[in-house]
Design a protein around this motif. Structure first.
Motif, PDB file in Angstrom:
ATOM      1  N   PHE A  11      79.060  50.721  -2.558  1.00 52.81           N
ATOM      2  CA  PHE A  11      79.690  49.612  -3.187  1.00 52.81           C
ATOM      3  C   PHE A  11      80.772  49.118  -2.174  1.00 52.81           C
ATOM      4  O   PHE A  11      81.257  48.223  -2.432  1.00 52.81           O
ATOM      5  N   LEU A  12      81.100  50.178  -1.533  1.00 53.89           N
ATOM      6  CA  LEU A  12      82.249  49.828  -0.623  1.00 53.89           C
ATOM      7  C   LEU A  12      82.353  50.469   0.560  1.00 53.89           C
ATOM      8  O   LEU A  12      82.286  51.676   0.658  1.00 53.89           O
ATOM      9  N   SER A  13      82.107  49.838   1.569  1.00 55.85           N
ATOM     10  CA  SER A  13      82.173  50.410   3.087  1.00 55.85           C
ATOM     11  C   SER A  13      83.194  49.484   3.987  1.00 55.85           C
ATOM     12  O   SER A  13      83.561  48.156   3.410  1.00 55.85           O
ATOM     13  N   VAL A  14      83.808  49.962   4.951  1.00 53.52           N
ATOM     14  CA  VAL A  14      84.714  49.283   5.786  1.00 53.52           C
ATOM     15  C   VAL A  14      84.347  49.350   7.009  1.00 53.52           C
ATOM     16  O   VAL A  14      83.911  50.525   7.751  1.00 53.52           O
ATOM     17  N   ARG A  15      84.297  48.157   7.746  1.00 51.23           N
ATOM     18  CA  ARG A  15      83.998  48.251   9.181  1.00 51.23           C
ATOM     19  C   ARG A  15      85.088  47.403  10.068  1.00 51.23           C
ATOM     20  O   ARG A  15      85.575  46.388   9.602  1.00 51.23           O
ATOM     21  N   PHE A  16      85.554  48.095  10.923  1.00 56.20           N
ATOM     22  CA  PHE A  16      86.797  47.753  11.595  1.00 56.20           C
ATOM     23  C   PHE A  16      86.497  47.494  13.274  1.00 56.20           C
ATOM     24  O   PHE A  16      85.941  48.500  13.654  1.00 56.20           O
ATOM     25  N   GLY A  17      87.015  46.716  13.885  1.00 58.98           N
ATOM     26  CA  GLY A  17      86.970  46.471  15.289  1.00 58.98           C
ATOM     27  C   GLY A  17      86.170  44.999  15.612  1.00 58.98           C
ATOM     28  O   GLY A  17      86.096  44.325  14.704  1.00 58.98           O
ATOM     29  N   LYS A  18      85.440  45.206  16.640  1.00 63.56           N
ATOM     30  CA  LYS A  18      84.642  43.597  17.419  1.00 63.56           C
ATOM     31  C   LYS A  18      83.356  43.885  16.662  1.00 63.56           C
ATOM     32  O   LYS A  18      82.669  44.727  17.017  1.00 63.56           O
ATOM     33  N   GLN A  19      83.210  42.853  15.681  1.00 66.78           N
ATOM     34  CA  GLN A  19      81.803  42.888  14.918  1.00 66.78           C
ATOM     35  C   GLN A  19      81.120  41.534  14.864  1.00 66.78           C
ATOM     36  O   GLN A  19      81.872  40.447  15.321  1.00 66.78           O
ATOM     37  N   ILE A  20      79.819  41.481  14.697  1.00 65.05           N
ATOM     38  CA  ILE A  20      79.092  40.235  14.544  1.00 65.05           C
ATOM     39  C   ILE A  20      79.798  39.493  13.102  1.00 65.05           C
ATOM     40  O   ILE A  20      79.629  40.398  12.221  1.00 65.05           O
ATOM     41  N   THR A  21      80.231  38.402  13.001  1.00 62.94           N
ATOM     42  CA  THR A  21      80.586  37.902  11.857  1.00 62.94           C
ATOM     43  C   THR A  21      79.410  37.768  10.879  1.00 62.94           C
ATOM     44  O   THR A  21      78.240  37.152  11.263  1.00 62.94           O
ATOM     45  N   PRO A  22      79.633  38.235   9.573  1.00 66.26           N
ATOM     46  CA  PRO A  22      78.256  38.342   8.738  1.00 66.26           C
ATOM     47  C   PRO A  22      78.314  36.976   8.047  1.00 66.26           C
ATOM     48  O   PRO A  22      78.382  36.819   6.727  1.00 66.26           O
TER      49      PRO A  22
END
Lengths: 333, 135
Positions: free
Chosen positions: A115-126
């Motif tokens: 239910f909760l994850s965090v992605r940090f850094g340069k990524q593709i905009t979802p």
């Protein structure tokens, strides 16, 4: 670039082979799994374009990616890419090269739960579907709809909180935020200094999906944009049909508020696992730079194996001088 | 006579629909039950947890009949669809589940690795395994 190379080296040195897993041998398109913490992959694509003004061949993407899980909750992904590495113009006999790679993606994921994850850094905009699978080999057309290129930032250098909602297993969300400049500004479509957004995606049975995003961002020229986006797709055994639309309100310094809209509808008929016929209709009306276009695309896709893609398409534009034939060859390793 | 024909038909239908395989975890696992869509999401790596338990799906390699049945009846995808799915996920940094070469090694893996989840024939289920779903 040097930082990315150091990260790559450290990741390789930190790995230890997993004791019990007996992973399948290398399979094209699935990467080389060295350990649970390190899978290595890559891709390339070439395009051949013919229109009234040009006849050129481009080695437009050459990329390497690495990813893995460092423990049961933390994973990472690094992708370095050379954009337009080689451009050969047959009309005037020139060749340009651009080999130094840019950081396409560089992020970590920490999973607290489903239910909760965090992605940090340069990524593709979802946002939507097309933006999340941006490379040639994963698509059935060589070209991207203009919708996906010019209406919102393709990349996010910041934080994305995401997961499934606790009250509906088929509903997922993203809340994303950027508060600084991009990690690597060599390959981004819109230069922003802040971006905040929210998206929802709902699975309706096994074949249908529907979703949408809304958010706002500020460009380096102080143009402020609010966007409202919708997407839907159907994937049957032979037919796929998907569509995305976006409406932008932009406050431009010295000009006031303008409104832009873009839309595309793509259908794919897979008459076998290797062959597909594709049609796409696009509408594009961008007021900031006064760009308008209506585009029709018909294409054919041949995949001798799924990670190997040969495609050809013809595009009709509002301005017939933009009509062109585009073909491509791409492979994912 | 009509009732007899109906009974025979129902008997053979029930035989053909009888479950042959079970989705299992170690018997000491805290996971008590999973529905089919949750199992599908776990093996497609869309979901990774049940409560605080990190789930580790394990597949059989190749064309083992257990894997073929699992893909047909639980994942409801053929090999081409799965290959397409995993190629797309490779770009997103997600790999297919780990594999084991035989059913006995799947059972050993489930016994030794906390959170491991796999599928075996019902005949292989003993007190070391907990059945979560039958297909």
């Amino acid at each position: 670039m040097t930082r990315a190379a150091v990260i790559f080296g450290l990741l390789i040195l930190c790995q230890s082979p997993s004791a019990l897993a007996q992973d399948a041998p290398y399979q094209l398109g699935l990467g080389l799994k060295v350990t649970d913490g390190f899978t290595l992959g890559g891709y390339f694509s070439t395009e051949f374009i013919i229109n009234d003004d040009q006849s050129e061949m481009i080695l437009d993407d050459v990329a390497v990616l690495a990813y893995g899980s460092l423990n049961e909750r933390f994973s990472y992904l690094v992708e370095l890419e050379s954009i337009d590495a080689v451009e050969m113009d047959f009309n005037n006999g020139t060749t340009k090269t651009n080999f130094p790679p840019t950081i396409e993606r560089l992020y970590g994921d920490y999973k607290f739960s489903d239910f909760l994850s965090v992605r940090f850094g340069k990524q593709i905009t979802p946002i939507g579907y097309w933006n999340l699978q941006p490379i040639n080999v994963l698509r059935e057309t060589s070209s991207n709809p203009r919708y996906s290129r010019e209406m919102f930032p393709k990349f996010l250098s910041g934080v994305d909180l995401y997961g499934y909602t606790p009250f509906d297993n088929s509903l997922s969300y993203h809340v994303y935020l950027q508060g600084s400049k991009d990690i690597d500004e060599d390959n981004i479509n819109i230069e922003t200094r802040n971006h905040v957004g929210f998206s929802l995606e709902k699975r309706l049975g096994r074949n249908w999906q529907i979703g949408g995003s809304t958010g706002k961002f500020t460009e380096t020229d102080d143009t402020r944009t609010n966007y409202y986006q919708l997407n839907s797709r159907y994937d049957g055994s032979r037919y796929s049909i998907f569509s995305e639309a976006i409406f932008n309100q932009q406050d431009i310094p010295g000009r006031g508020t303008v409104e832009s809209k873009a839309f595309y509808l793509q259908s794919e008929y897979h008459f076998s696992a290797k062959h597909a016929l594709i049609t796409r209709a696009e509408y594009f009306n961008e007021e900031k730079f006064d760009l308008q276009d209506k585009i029709a695309v018909i294409g054919y896709s041949y995949r001798p194996r799924y990670p190997i893609s040969l495609k050809v398409e013809y595009q009709w534009h509002t301005d017939s001088r933009d009509n062109q034939l585009v073909s491509s060859f791409s492979v994912l390793f | 006579m009509r009732s007899l024909i109906l009974l025979v038909f129902l008997f053979y239908s029930s035989l053909s629909l009888a479950a042959e395989y079970a989705v299992v975890m170690a018997n000491n696992s805290s996971v008590s039950a999973l529905d089919e869509s949750h199992i599908r999401d776990i093996f497609l790596r869309r979901r990774n947890f049940d409560g605080d338990v990190k789930l580790i799906p394990v597949n059989l390699v190749g064309e083992d009949p257990a894997r073929v049945s699992f893909e047909r009846y639980v994942l409801q995808m053929d090999r081409e669809q799965l290959n397409k799915y995993w190629v797309g996920n490779h770009f997103q940094g997600i790999s297919p589940p780990t594999t084991q070469s035989s059913l006995p090694s799947v059972k050993v893996f489930i016994g030794r690795v906390s959170g491991a989840i796999g599928y075996v024939p019902l005949g292989m289920v003993d007190e070391s395994l907990k059945v979560l779903y039958e297909f």
